[in-house]
Every structure is written in C-alpha cells, then in structure tokens.
Design a protein around this motif. Structure first.
Motif, mmCIF file in Angstrom:
data_model
loop_
_atom_site.group_PDB
_atom_site.id
_atom_site.type_symbol
_atom_site.label_atom_id
_atom_site.label_comp_id
_atom_site.label_asym_id
_atom_site.label_seq_id
_atom_site.Cartn_x
_atom_site.Cartn_y
_atom_site.Cartn_z
ATOM 1 N N VAL A 80 9.643 2.473 -0.574
ATOM 2 C CA VAL A 80 9.148 3.849 -0.566
ATOM 3 C C VAL A 80 10.374 4.755 -0.574
ATOM 4 O O VAL A 80 11.516 4.297 -0.581
ATOM 5 C CB VAL A 80 8.278 4.117 0.686
ATOM 6 C CG1 VAL A 80 6.978 3.349 0.610
ATOM 7 C CG2 VAL A 80 9.034 3.758 1.966
ATOM 8 N N GLU A 81 10.122 6.057 -0.593
ATOM 9 C CA GLU A 81 11.229 6.995 -0.447
ATOM 10 C C GLU A 81 10.974 7.847 0.783
ATOM 11 O O GLU A 81 9.948 8.534 0.845
ATOM 12 C CB GLU A 81 11.389 7.885 -1.687
ATOM 13 C CG GLU A 81 12.706 8.650 -1.666
ATOM 14 C CD GLU A 81 12.974 9.385 -2.976
ATOM 15 O OE1 GLU A 81 14.058 9.952 -3.118
ATOM 16 O OE2 GLU A 81 12.076 9.415 -3.844
ATOM 17 N N PRO A 82 11.836 7.766 1.798
ATOM 18 C CA PRO A 82 13.083 7.006 1.831
ATOM 19 C C PRO A 82 12.853 5.488 1.988
ATOM 20 O O PRO A 82 11.890 5.078 2.640
ATOM 21 C CB PRO A 82 13.793 7.566 3.067
ATOM 22 C CG PRO A 82 12.671 7.984 3.977
ATOM 23 C CD PRO A 82 11.597 8.501 3.069
ATOM 24 N N GLU A 83 13.741 4.727 1.377
ATOM 25 C CA GLU A 83 13.634 3.272 1.476
ATOM 26 C C GLU A 83 13.808 2.835 2.926
ATOM 27 O O GLU A 83 14.518 3.466 3.707
ATOM 28 C CB GLU A 83 14.712 2.585 0.630
ATOM 29 C CG GLU A 83 14.360 2.471 -0.834
ATOM 30 C CD GLU A 83 15.393 1.685 -1.626
ATOM 31 O OE1 GLU A 83 16.136 0.885 -1.017
ATOM 32 O OE2 GLU A 83 15.449 1.864 -2.852
ATOM 33 N N SER A 142 -1.946 11.480 -9.049
ATOM 34 C CA SER A 142 -3.218 11.191 -8.373
ATOM 35 C C SER A 142 -3.277 11.908 -7.032
ATOM 36 O O SER A 142 -2.253 12.087 -6.360
ATOM 37 C CB SER A 142 -3.381 9.687 -8.138
ATOM 38 O OG SER A 142 -3.610 8.985 -9.334
ATOM 39 N N GLN A 143 -4.496 12.269 -6.651
ATOM 40 C CA GLN A 143 -4.721 12.776 -5.304
ATOM 41 C C GLN A 143 -4.988 11.547 -4.430
ATOM 42 O O GLN A 143 -6.051 10.951 -4.503
ATOM 43 C CB GLN A 143 -5.917 13.729 -5.275
ATOM 44 C CG GLN A 143 -6.205 14.307 -3.894
ATOM 45 C CD GLN A 143 -7.467 15.176 -3.911
ATOM 46 O OE1 GLN A 143 -7.776 15.824 -4.911
ATOM 47 N NE2 GLN A 143 -8.194 15.150 -2.805
ATOM 48 N N VAL A 144 -4.013 11.170 -3.620
ATOM 49 C CA VAL A 144 -4.057 9.885 -2.915
ATOM 50 C C VAL A 144 -4.456 10.074 -1.458
ATOM 51 O O VAL A 144 -3.929 10.942 -0.759
ATOM 52 C CB VAL A 144 -2.697 9.160 -2.989
ATOM 53 C CG1 VAL A 144 -2.721 7.878 -2.159
ATOM 54 C CG2 VAL A 144 -2.349 8.842 -4.435
ATOM 55 N N THR A 145 -5.415 9.269 -1.036
ATOM 56 C CA THR A 145 -5.768 9.164 0.380
ATOM 57 C C THR A 145 -5.484 7.730 0.813
ATOM 58 O O THR A 145 -6.045 6.781 0.259
ATOM 59 C CB THR A 145 -7.244 9.480 0.625
ATOM 60 O OG1 THR A 145 -7.528 10.811 0.183
ATOM 61 C CG2 THR A 145 -7.593 9.344 2.104
ATOM 62 N N GLY A 198 0.814 -1.210 0.000
ATOM 63 C CA GLY A 198 0.000 0.000 0.000
ATOM 64 C C GLY A 198 0.845 1.256 0.000
ATOM 65 O O GLY A 198 0.566 2.218 -0.736
ATOM 66 N N CYS A 199 1.923 1.263 0.804
ATOM 67 C CA CYS A 199 2.778 2.452 0.882
ATOM 68 C C CYS A 199 3.525 2.695 -0.425
ATOM 69 O O CYS A 199 3.615 3.828 -0.914
ATOM 70 C CB CYS A 199 3.763 2.309 2.040
ATOM 71 S SG CYS A 199 2.998 2.491 3.678
ATOM 72 N N GLU A 200 4.079 1.632 -1.004
ATOM 73 C CA GLU A 200 4.836 1.795 -2.245
ATOM 74 C C GLU A 200 3.959 2.364 -3.358
ATOM 75 O O GLU A 200 4.341 3.318 -4.048
ATOM 76 C CB GLU A 200 5.416 0.444 -2.680
ATOM 77 C CG GLU A 200 6.566 -0.038 -1.815
ATOM 78 C CD GLU A 200 7.131 -1.368 -2.277
ATOM 79 O OE1 GLU A 200 8.079 -1.870 -1.649
ATOM 80 O OE2 GLU A 200 6.623 -1.922 -3.287
ATOM 81 N N LEU A 201 2.774 1.781 -3.530
ATOM 82 C CA LEU A 201 1.918 2.217 -4.633
ATOM 83 C C LEU A 201 1.249 3.557 -4.343
ATOM 84 O O LEU A 201 0.994 4.337 -5.264
ATOM 85 C CB LEU A 201 0.884 1.138 -4.941
ATOM 86 C CG LEU A 201 1.473 -0.166 -5.501
ATOM 87 C CD1 LEU A 201 0.381 -1.196 -5.774
ATOM 88 C CD2 LEU A 201 2.268 0.102 -6.783
ATOM 89 N N ALA A 202 0.967 3.848 -3.079
ATOM 90 C CA ALA A 202 0.397 5.154 -2.736
ATOM 91 C C ALA A 202 1.359 6.272 -3.139
ATOM 92 O O ALA A 202 0.962 7.270 -3.763
ATOM 93 C CB ALA A 202 0.105 5.222 -1.235
ATOM 94 N N GLN A 203 2.630 6.128 -2.800
ATOM 95 C CA GLN A 203 3.605 7.161 -3.139
ATOM 96 C C GLN A 203 3.823 7.252 -4.647
ATOM 97 O O GLN A 203 3.912 8.356 -5.216
ATOM 98 C CB GLN A 203 4.936 6.887 -2.442
ATOM 99 C CG GLN A 203 5.948 8.012 -2.613
ATOM 100 C CD GLN A 203 7.232 7.745 -1.852
ATOM 101 O OE1 GLN A 203 7.789 6.653 -1.916
ATOM 102 N NE2 GLN A 203 7.697 8.744 -1.102
ATOM 103 N N ALA A 204 3.871 6.102 -5.320
ATOM 104 C CA ALA A 204 4.085 6.110 -6.774
ATOM 105 C C ALA A 204 2.953 6.833 -7.493
ATOM 106 O O ALA A 204 3.202 7.687 -8.365
ATOM 107 C CB ALA A 204 4.221 4.680 -7.283
ATOM 108 N N PHE A 205 1.706 6.507 -7.150
ATOM 109 C CA PHE A 205 0.574 7.141 -7.829
ATOM 110 C C PHE A 205 0.475 8.620 -7.472
ATOM 111 O O PHE A 205 0.083 9.442 -8.313
ATOM 112 C CB PHE A 205 -0.719 6.399 -7.496
ATOM 113 C CG PHE A 205 -1.001 5.256 -8.427
ATOM 114 C CD1 PHE A 205 -1.763 5.442 -9.576
ATOM 115 C CD2 PHE A 205 -0.483 3.997 -8.184
ATOM 116 C CE1 PHE A 205 -2.006 4.396 -10.448
ATOM 117 C CE2 PHE A 205 -0.716 2.940 -9.043
ATOM 118 C CZ PHE A 205 -1.481 3.132 -10.188
#
Length: 714
Positions: free
Chosen positions: A586-589, A431-434, A419-426
């Motif tokens: 994620v960033e930071p990894e 995208s406006q991510v929640t 969830g965290c990886e794809l939330a940050q990528a999108f």
C-alpha cells in the motif's frame, strides 16, 4: 518476585561462601576419607538410620549447590554403606540434588534468559520437548560431561522437572555403580583418575551413543510401520516428482535438476502459479499504474500546476496482462525443460508413497514411480459462507484480472494485505471503495500505529473504511446489490456494483490423493520440521504447507524440501523460519522482519524500541514522500536486532538491510558504522541505528569528556 529471587540467591551465595571460607572441602578429599573410613563405618554400625539420613542430606546439599566433592561422596557411600545400600542412597540423593539445582537455575534465571533470548530459546525448547529425554540420557551416561553444567543449562529449558528427575536417575545409574563399587575397595584407590580408566570412559561414551542409536531405530521402525501394506518398487522412474509449478514447485524442480536428479514437474493450470498469473505480479503492475495517477493528481506538490492523464481502465488492465506475459518466460515450460526438468501438463494424483498418476490434458494417463514426492499445490482465495454471495457480482484476487470496466462502487471484504492493496489501487483508478473489516483495525498483524497510518491515508484518498463490520448477507433489490453488515449491534446496508472477496486463502488439498493415503491435512498439509508428511519420502512446501503464505517463503521452503527429498537419510535440514520478512504494498508501504512491538509484548520478550521518523529524511523531503518511520526492536542494553518495522516509500526495499543484519547477526553499531549514500532513502536505516546509539550514550563518561574539553580551553 524479584525480592524472593534475590533472597534465594543470597542464601545460595552464603552457603557456597561458607563452604570455601571454612575450608570444608578438606573433608571431601581422598586422603581424609581413607583416614576416617573406620570411624564412619563404626558410626554407621551404631546408628544406621542416622548415618544414612545425614549422608543423604549432605549429598543432596553438595549436588544442589554444585559444590566440589560429589565424586568423593559417592566413593564414601560404597566405603561406608557397601554396594547395595550405597548405590540406593547415592542414586536417589544425586538425582534429588541434581533436580534441586535444575529447579534453582530455572527459578533464578529462566525468566531473564527468556526475556533476553526468547526467540532463540523457542527453537531450543521445541527440540527439548521433542528429543530432550534422549539428549539428557546420553549426557548422563557419560561422566566426562560436568553434571553441574547439565543441571544449570537444562534448568533454562522447558523440560519438565519430573522428566528431568527420572531420566537423570536412570542415566546416572551406570556411573554411580562404578564409583560406589570402587568405594568398596577404597584402600586400593590411589587417585580419582584411576577409577575411570580410558577404556572404561570409552565404554561410557559408547553407552551414551546407544540412546541416539535407539532413537534412530525407533524412527526406522515407525517409518516401516507407516509404509506397511504398500509395495515399494525395486527401482524408480524418477528421483523426484513435484506437484505444482508455483514458486515452491519451480524452485524445488530447479534444485533437483541442478544436482542432476531425474525430476518431473506436473502442473494442471499455468506455469508460475498464483504469484505470476493472479497474485504478486499483476497486483504490483496495477498498483504501479494507480500510483502514477495518484502522483499526477498531486502534481502541485512537485511544482507542476496541473498534470492531466488520458487513460482507460481497460488499457490499464491490458498493461497488467502484458507485464505478466513479459515475465512468464522466466517460469515457462521451455526454460525449465532447458534446465533439465521434465514438465508435464496434467493433473497429478499420488496413488502410493512411491507412485504418482498423471492425467494429461490430451486424455492420456501415465504412472511414474519415484523415490520422493513434493506437494506444492499452492492455495486459492477463501470464499466465506455468506448468504447471497453467489447471487451478486463478486470477484476474488484470482478473477479480478478479467475486469475491463471499472466498477463505480466497489466493496472490498477484508482488511489484510491483499484487500488493502487492491482497495487503494481501485480507489486511485476511480472506484468509490468501501472496505469492510470485522476486526477493530486494518492489517491486524502489524502494530496499531501502522494500521492507523494506513487507515488515515485511505481516508484521505476517499476510501470508506468500515471497521468492526461483520458481513451478514448479500441481497438484491431490483438492480441494486447490497451488503448487509452488522456494526455495534445494528445492521447497515452498503450498496455496490461489485464486491472483491479478500478474506484469506485456503490450501489446495483435494484431488491429489492425500485423503486416500491418510496424509493429515486440515487447513494445510501437516509436516514436521523437515517438511516431511506422514510418509518420510513425501514432502510439502509453499502455501499448501504454511505457516507463511508468501512467494519468498515458498521458495525458501523449496530448498529444504528439495535437498531433504534428494539426500535423506544421508543428510537433511530443519526448515529455518528465524528471519522471515514481508511487505504490504500500500502507500505508504509497510515492511517487517522479526518481531514487532505488539508480538514482543504478547510473547513477553524484553525489548527496547528505537524510532526514526522518515519525515526528517532529506531524500524523502525532496521526493515529496516525507512520512512514515523506521522502528527497531533490540535486546535491552544491546544492539542485537529482534525485529524491524518500516513504514514509508520503498519500505519493502529498505527492509533488506535489516533482513541481512538479523540473518548474519549484525548489530546496530555496525549498521551505524556503514557508509550510506547521500541522499538516499536507505539513510533512514542508519539514522534509526543512530537513534539507538544516542539512547545508549555513556552519559557519565560524556560528563568527564566535557570537563576534559573545558580544561583544554583553559
């Protein structure tokens, strides 16, 4: 507690000191026993109960304090009380004394040993719970093993005192009979060495092997009972059939082919499994594109006033598929066929412990007999039973790759790694991510400060992180799609255009014949330490077996599954999970191996923490990535590594040095003494070791060294 332990230790030390100070050992010699045999026998005739009670107490005291002379006391039991009463008294006195020594060792040392060696002791305790009685019985049967050492070491394990008592009572009986019986012929004994001849000692050794052989026989009987009602083929078509061509299945099949076994690999979907097609590979390709956009938006930090990017979401997703296509040959049918693996496209079902039915894509069906089977069917995204989910536009980590239009508003359910990886990528793609997470923080397996660093970075990048929000239902209000979540007792409505469900993964258990064969499989396939299921020739590896759902652990398990399946009963290995690393990209990894601070506290493992801030690292500053840290947990006062967490650029790469160190028993001193190239991010590992070294600098010695230098200056 410490005061009481010290008091007990002082009493024991005084008792042992008194024994040697007053030379009480002189009364526990063969000559002294022979000289006073008649006197002891007369006292026993006149006062049988007093003599028996006193002898019992002395014997218990000697064995409890691990004093020398237990063998002489055993002879005395036979000489004074005869074989019957002597055997009865010695048997119970020796067992009670041994159990008291066992309990004292546990009381005084168990907590300290657990604190120092908690992780290592865990595996020993598990083995003791499973087979401890057999091992103790074997040791007790062979008088060559020092019994005082057995009492001490067993006291440090998780063995129950009651188990220790009755196993010791039975196990020591044979040796007790020999010594008590020898005592009845005391006049003929010239030395203790003559009591246990080489032939008799060899007999004890053979007797000691008996319980292990009995255990093997019991296992054989149990296995035969499991197979009752199934007809074992006289010969087999294959040495191994592997079901599933993901990471675990591919490695298992490769190893089997490498050792020249005849192996068939069955896959009903795509070679490479989730990792190649819908997991690790596509997600990292997407993350890389999103990271490039993020860096261009921060171009001013690198001295570039403005960095423009012309791109489309569809092009980015097409690149993701190109990456998958480029890597796919590594896991292809052609490659594995060249390696010697028979690859069959179809659905496999286990129809007996030695037979697999394969329904091919062309409608044909065949049945293969095989000595062993490995279940490597992987896992799939878990869909929670939230009302209304089926009526809204939702994706999982499997289906998100079909998108070619960027969702303007994306809700991500789940605050774990996916969830965290794809939330940050999108979010970086526009995208406006929640992100909705019912727990109080993101990435709950990590330390709280790690979660907070990630949350703050997400907030900086415009991601709305809704913690402690429980998804209750999905609704449609005309064209609007809404998630109703509960927070602090109140309902909140979150509008979205698409929702990504990333709340975990469920093992693929249905349709493979597990239920029909009665193979236990609740959340995952139930296996033992050798990765064997209920049937010893059927194994499971990878996500379907757990406990970790990582590609690298699936490949790790595959080695054990393949080797055990092909070479049991001649040799098999317990799966080793002592050093398991992982990273969240994620960033930071965020990367970790071994214990983190949270787990160490929960498990009561004594530890020290050394931290180096990467914001002070030259290369990180030059790269504009001066954030994060290296946190190392070590045994108190020692440089042995218990676990490492790294937060920062390329953390997943940097952790490898610590993985190697932990696996090979390398401490921080050796990492500190290893040359690291300047300027690199890898220097952070050396500086973390330096932080530990500074905290353990010998301050007293340094004061004297300072005086030495003062003197040299005159």
């Amino acid at each position: 507690m410490i005061a009481r332990k010290l008091a007990v230790l002082v009493v024991i030390a005084l008792a042992v000191a008194a024994f040697f100070a007053f030379d009480l050992g002189q009364y526990l010699s063969l000559a002294a026993l022979k000289a006073r045999q008649a006197e002891f026998s007369a006292f026993r005739e006149a006062n049988p109960w007093l003599a028996g009670g006193a002898y019992f107490l002395v014997y218990v005291l000697v064995t409890a304090l691990s004093l020398p002379g237990a063998a002489l006391l055993t002879l005395a039991g036979g000489a004074v009380f005869g074989l019957g009463w002597g055997l009865l008294i010695v048997s119970f006195a020796s067992t009670l004394g041994a159990t008291l020594a066992f309990l004292m060792a546990r009381y005084l040392l168990r907590d300290w040993v657990t604190a120092r060696f908690g992780e290592r002791l865990k595996g020993i305790d598990e083995g003791i719970r499973r087979d401890g009685a057999f091992y103790l019985f074997t040791l007790r049967l062979v008088p060559a093993f020092p019994f005082f050492l057995i009492n001490l070491l067993m006291g440090l394990t998780a063995m129950k005192a009651s188990t220790y008592f009755w196993v010791s009572q039975i196990g020591m009986l044979a040796g007790t009979v020999v010594y008590v019986n020898a005592g009845t012929q005391l006049a003929q004994i010239e030395s203790l060495a003559g009591i246990v001849s080489p032939d008799l000692l060899a007999s004890f050794v053979l007797l000691g092997i008996f319980p292990l052989l009995a255990r093997k026989l019991v296992d054989l009987v149990r296995a035969r009972r499991v197979y009752a009602g199934w007809a074992r083929p006289a010969r087999f078509d294959r040495n191994l059939v592997v079901i599933g061509a993901g990471a675990a299945g591919l490695v298992t099949a490769y190893i089997a082919a490498a050792v020249k076994a005849k192996v068939t690999l069955v896959e009903k979907h795509r070679m490479g499994g989730d990792c190649l097609n819908t997991g690790c590979v596509p997600s990292k390709a997407l993350i890389r594109s999103a990271k490039l956009l993020s860096q261009m938006q921060r171009s001013a930090q690198y001295g570039i006033a403005q960095g423009d990017a012309r791109w489309s979401f569809a092009d980015v997703m097409d690149r993701v598929q190109r990456v998958v296509t480029e890597i796919a040959p590594h896991d292809s049918v052609a490659r594995y066929s060249e390696l010697g693996v028979e690859v069959v496209a179809g659905t496999a079902k286990i129809v007996s412990p030695w037979a697999v039915e394969i329904s091919a894509e062309d409608g044909s069906c065949q049945q293969l007999t095989t000595r062993s089977i490995v279940i490597a069917t992987g896992a799939r995204p878990f869909l929670p039973p939230i009302p209304g989910l089926a009526e809204v536009t939702y994706y999982t980590s499997d289906s998100i790759w079909s998108l070619r239009e960027l969702p303007p508003r994306l809700v991500v359910l789940g605050g774990g790694p996916i969830g965290c990886e794809l939330a940050q990528a999108f979010a970086r793609l526009g995208s406006q991510v929640t992100q909705v997470e019912m727990a109080p923080r993101l990435m709950m397996r990590e330390d709280p400060e790690v979660s907070e660093i990630v949350r703050q970075r997400f907030a900086t990048e415009g991601i709305t992180v809704a913690l402690e929000h429980a998804a209750k239902r999905f609704e449609r209000d005309g064209a609007q799609q809404i998630l109703v979540a509960e927070h602090a007792g109140q309902e909140e409505r979150i509008a979205f255009d698409a929702v990504l469900v990333a709340v975990g993964r469920a093992a693929n258990l249905k349709g493979y014949g597990l239920e029909e064969l009665g193979i236990p499989a609740a959340r995952t396939v139930e296996t033992n330490e050798f990765l064997q299921t209920k049937f010893p020739n059927i194994y499971a590896a990878g996500d379907v077996a757990g406990p970790y759902q990582f590609t690298h652990t699936a490949a790790h398990q595959a080695w054990y599954a393949a080797v055990n399946a092909l070479f049991d009963p001649f040799k098999k290995f317990c799966a080793d999970y002592a050093v398991i690393p992982w990273a969240t990209f994620v960033e930071p990894e965020v990367a970790r191996v071994g214990l983190n601070e949270l787990e160490a506290k929960e498990k009561g493992v004594a530890h020290e923490v050394s931290i180096y801030g990467i914001d002070d690292l030259d290369r990180a500053i030059a790269d504009g990535e001066a954030h994060g840290f290296v946190k190392v947990l070590t045994v108190p006062g020692k440089d042995r590594i218990l676990g490492v967490t790294i937060v920062g650029e390329h953390a997943g790469d940097l952790i490898a040095e610590y993985v190697l160190a932990m696996k090979q028993g390398i401490g921080l001193n050796k990492i500190l003494g290893t040359i690291h190239i300047y300027p690199t991010l890898a220097e952070a590992n050396k500086y973390a070791a330096g932080a530990w070294k500074r905290a353990h600098a010998p301050q007293g010695l340094l004061k004297w060294v300072a005086r030495f230098h003062d003197l040299r200056r005159g």
